[in-house]
Design a protein around this motif. Structure first.
Motif, PDB file in Angstrom:
ATOM      1  N   VAL A  46      -0.608   8.821  -1.005  1.00 25.25           N
ATOM      2  CA  VAL A  46      -1.688   9.656  -1.525  1.00 25.25           C
ATOM      3  C   VAL A  46      -2.635  10.083  -0.403  1.00 25.25           C
ATOM      4  N   ARG A  47      -3.018   9.133   0.420  1.00 24.04           N
ATOM      5  CA  ARG A  47      -4.006   9.435   1.451  1.00 24.04           C
ATOM      6  C   ARG A  47      -3.478  10.329   2.552  1.00 24.04           C
ATOM      7  N   SER A  48      -2.175  10.387   2.688  1.00 18.44           N
ATOM      8  CA  SER A  48      -1.651  11.278   3.723  1.00 18.44           C
ATOM      9  C   SER A  48      -1.872  12.732   3.316  1.00 18.44           C
TER      10      SER A  48
ATOM     11  N   ARG B 283      -3.674  -0.054  -9.750  1.00 17.54           N
ATOM     12  CA  ARG B 283      -4.709  -0.099  -8.715  1.00 17.54           C
ATOM     13  C   ARG B 283      -5.024   1.308  -8.214  1.00 17.54           C
ATOM     14  N   LEU B 284      -3.972   2.070  -7.967  1.00 19.26           N
ATOM     15  CA  LEU B 284      -4.183   3.434  -7.494  1.00 19.26           C
ATOM     16  C   LEU B 284      -4.871   4.282  -8.563  1.00 19.26           C
TER      17      LEU B 284
ATOM     18  N   GLY C 135     -10.052   3.433   4.378  1.00 19.11           N
ATOM     19  CA  GLY C 135      -8.856   3.991   3.765  1.00 19.11           C
ATOM     20  C   GLY C 135      -8.573   5.400   4.250  1.00 19.11           C
TER      21      GLY C 135
ATOM     22  N   MET D 262       0.793  -1.221   0.000  1.00 20.04           N
ATOM     23  CA  MET D 262       0.000   0.000   0.000  1.00 20.04           C
ATOM     24  C   MET D 262       0.830   1.279   0.000  1.00 20.04           C
TER      25      MET D 262
ATOM     26  N   HIS E 112      -8.723   4.940  -9.071  1.00 18.73           N
ATOM     27  CA  HIS E 112      -9.568   5.923  -8.381  1.00 18.73           C
ATOM     28  C   HIS E 112      -8.826   7.182  -7.955  1.00 18.73           C
ATOM     29  N   TYR E 113      -7.652   7.390  -8.522  1.00 18.90           N
ATOM     30  CA  TYR E 113      -6.912   8.609  -8.196  1.00 18.90           C
ATOM     31  C   TYR E 113      -6.416   9.226  -9.490  1.00 18.90           C
TER      32      TYR E 113
ATOM     33  N   ASP F  90      -0.767   4.089  -2.082  1.00 18.71           N
ATOM     34  CA  ASP F  90      -2.036   4.536  -1.511  1.00 18.71           C
ATOM     35  C   ASP F  90      -1.805   5.323  -0.231  1.00 18.71           C
ATOM     36  N   ASP F  91      -0.893   4.821   0.584  1.00 21.43           N
ATOM     37  CA  ASP F  91      -0.599   5.506   1.831  1.00 21.43           C
ATOM     38  C   ASP F  91      -0.097   6.919   1.566  1.00 21.43           C
TER      39      ASP F  91
ATOM     40  N   ARG G  80      -6.656   8.321   6.320  1.00 20.81           N
ATOM     41  CA  ARG G  80      -5.406   8.697   6.967  1.00 20.81           C
ATOM     42  C   ARG G  80      -5.483  10.143   7.399  1.00 20.81           C
TER      43      ARG G  80
ATOM     44  N   MET H  51      -9.234  -4.427   0.156  1.00 21.55           N
ATOM     45  CA  MET H  51      -8.790  -3.226  -0.555  1.00 21.55           C
ATOM     46  C   MET H  51      -9.773  -2.103  -0.324  1.00 21.55           C
ATOM     47  N   SER H  52      -9.250  -0.922  -0.156  1.00 26.03           N
ATOM     48  CA  SER H  52     -10.126   0.197   0.130  1.00 26.03           C
ATOM     49  C   SER H  52      -9.888   1.327  -0.852  1.00 26.03           C
ATOM     50  N   ALA H  53     -10.905   2.051  -1.115  1.00 28.55           N
ATOM     51  CA  ALA H  53     -10.804   3.142  -2.079  1.00 28.55           C
ATOM     52  C   ALA H  53     -10.037   4.314  -1.499  1.00 28.55           C
ATOM     53  N   VAL H  54      -9.276   4.966  -2.354  1.00 24.54           N
ATOM     54  CA  VAL H  54      -8.557   6.157  -1.922  1.00 24.54           C
ATOM     55  C   VAL H  54      -9.538   7.319  -1.834  1.00 24.54           C
ATOM     56  N   THR H  55     -10.428   7.372  -2.795  1.00 26.90           N
ATOM     57  CA  THR H  55     -11.457   8.402  -2.769  1.00 26.90           C
ATOM     58  C   THR H  55     -12.636   7.851  -1.988  1.00 26.90           C
TER      59      THR H  55
END
Lengths: 336, 336
Positions: free
Chosen positions: A123-125, A145-146, B51, A117, A149-150, A120-121, B53, B1-5
């Motif tokens: 991005v989400r930060s 995968r990212l 997802g 991840m 949805h990004y 994803d990590d 953070r 798996m979790s969505a970023v958005t």
DNA sequence: CTGTTAGCGCCTTCAA
DNA sequence: TTGAAGGCGCTAACAG
């Protein structure tokens, strides 16, 4: 001259001094909204006098942005210095220029893909408004995968219709073919490819190279696995020559790889280009300084960097983008 | 798996879902404060599921920090790619590693010192918690001025008792002397120094070199102004050789400079090291790959980067620091 | 152990 | 043209 450390730490401090409200100060300093020109000038003068500048972090929080773009080098398996390769650092320099011009800061990250991840990590930060990935490495799955949805991401690397993200890069397959034609043109018959196929860019170079060879030549062509570091490249080449191999034409995955191979060849008394022709890939600055100067396949690093930034900003603005491939160029010097 | 958005954009969203207060969520996610282990696990599970953070920007604003360190390359007069020199990019890579380990992001800035206040402006914009300056260039005055009232800064470069800031760097003077001794030891008598004295590091190398020469030799030693870029270096060397000069020993301000000089020498049929010995400075990765492999003065780039970060963090914590000079090391290969 | 509350520094709608 | 107020997402007293 004004002190950097001043008692004026926020617009409210300044508002107090100027005898106006915080919103007036905000309007004066940002230039947004309407404001009496006299008031604006007066407040700006006071700000300058106290060496006050708007706090970018707070400004960004309020605006729901960060003002910076993350540049990530996902060379996971190559734990060693990714940036030590001049290709990457040159790219980084041009990215810094292009982003600065557009008013963005460049956040450099070397997070090594330990977990599934990591991307994803990051991005989400929420540390950056967008991401520029330099090279796909072996992380194609994570990137795809990212990307599902990004949107705020572009990637330097190999194009593939299966990618659901936008790439910018050279036509590596065509580049490989250029190298093959050049070596054949010079009359080379016993060829070797130094590189690995872990990363898609390199795999494409290899495929393009091999596919451009006549069957008879291809059958005799060796594929020598080579790491990206100069030490690794040199060690591979040493072992290869020590085993008695004496090819008359070599195509290396990168200029640094090619120069490393030449250094190893020198140890074995193999003369370049007389005994063995060598072609690199990238055309980094040192290619023309090598001895002898390196024949190579040129990538337009500056153009690539500008394109990456351009496309990323377009995506951030909600627009659509398409992947871009630059045509590589054969630069003939002395090694082939 | 979790969505970023995801619809969960803040701890208050999460608090709503978990049926607790925002502060509980904060405590659960940061690990600070006291909290029932069960509650903590439950909230973390929900966060992971969505997802979520913590927003680093907001966190930092609240904590009065930014979480990032600015790395600035003040090569003003050298408008060209500062980063294209492998020395700088290698340094950058190690800095990124060291900062990441300490939990900081690296903000790369290439602001060119157009105005007098470029440094002050950067600091006051509050984008970073501290600054690492790579090289003083010709900005000694601006740096000193800033250092007078801004503590969170360290500088890679030349030490001088007159600087009111902390520097980390090699003992360039000693390095220059090492090069001189080596060339003399090899019997070289007609020497040349390729470099410029714009930046204090280079000035010290030059001074150390010249001071270690016997008077008779020094009188015959030429100082050839050379820019930092390989193109510039090579052009200087070409002009120098074209004018008929045939030194038997050269000390260049950097490895890239040395390799450029060697490339130019090659054009004039000057054999290295037979006709002319060459010594570089830095010991970048490509020094051992050059043909012939370059004798050079080694700087401990990794150690320097770690020291810079160490000292900066100490200063940020309010501590005092002293400047550090690393002893340079002569690496003998084949060119001298 | 957990909730309420008051900001970090700024921008922006809404009123005046 | 300007001011008051709310809130960006988060943390840290202070209560309970």
């Amino acid at each position: 001259m004004s002190a950097v450390t001043s008692s004026v730490r926020s617009i409210s401090d300044l508002a107090l001094i100027a005898g106006v409200s915080v919103s007036t100060v905000s309007r004066a300093l940002t230039g947004k909204g309407t404001l009496n020109q006299t008031t604006r000038d007066r407040i700006r003068a006071i700000a300058a006098e106290h060496g006050f500048r708007l706090n970018v972090a707070a400004q960004n929080l309020r605006l729901g942005r960060t003002g910076s773009i993350g540049v990530l080098f996902p060379l996971g398996h190559e734990k060693a210095q990714a940036l030590s390769d001049p290709f990457f650092s040159t790219m980084l320099g041009y990215l810094a220029d292009a982003l600065t011009e557009r008013g963005y800061d460049l956040l450099l990250s070397r997070i090594t893909p330990e977990t599934e991840m990591w991307l994803d990590d990051f991005v989400r930060s929420g540390r950056t408004d967008g991401i520029i990935l330099i090279g796909q490495s072996n992380q194609g799955a994570a990137i795809n995968r990212l990307a599902a949805h990004y949107r705020q991401m572009v990637v330097w690397g190999a194009y593939s219709p299966e990618n659901c993200y936008t790439t910018v890069g050279s036509d590596n397959f065509a580049g490989g073919a250029l190298a093959a034609h050049r070596l054949l043109h010079r009359g080379a018959k016993r060829l070797a490819w130094f590189g690995h196929a872990n990363a898609p860019e390199f795999a494409a170079r290899q495929a393009g190279f091999l596919s451009a060879l006549p069957d008879a030549v291809r059958r005799d062509t060796t594929v020598v696995p080579m790491h990206i570091t100069p030490e690794g490249s040199r060690a591979s080449a040493r072992a290869y020559f020590a085993a008695g191999h004496r090819p008359d034409g070599i195509f290396a995955a990168s200029d640094v790889g090619a120069i490393s191979v030449m250094a190893a060849a020198h140890e074995f008394g193999i003369a370049v280009p007389h005994d063995m022709a060598v072609i690199g890939f990238d055309d980094i600055m040192l290619a023309r300084l090598s001895n002898p100067p390196l024949t190579t396949i040129r990538q337009d690093i500056e153009g690539g960097a500008r394109m990456l930034v351009e496309l990323l900003l377009r995506r951030m603005a909600g627009g659509e983008t398409q992947s871009v491939q630059f045509a590589p160029q054969l630069i003939i010097r002395e090694t082939a």
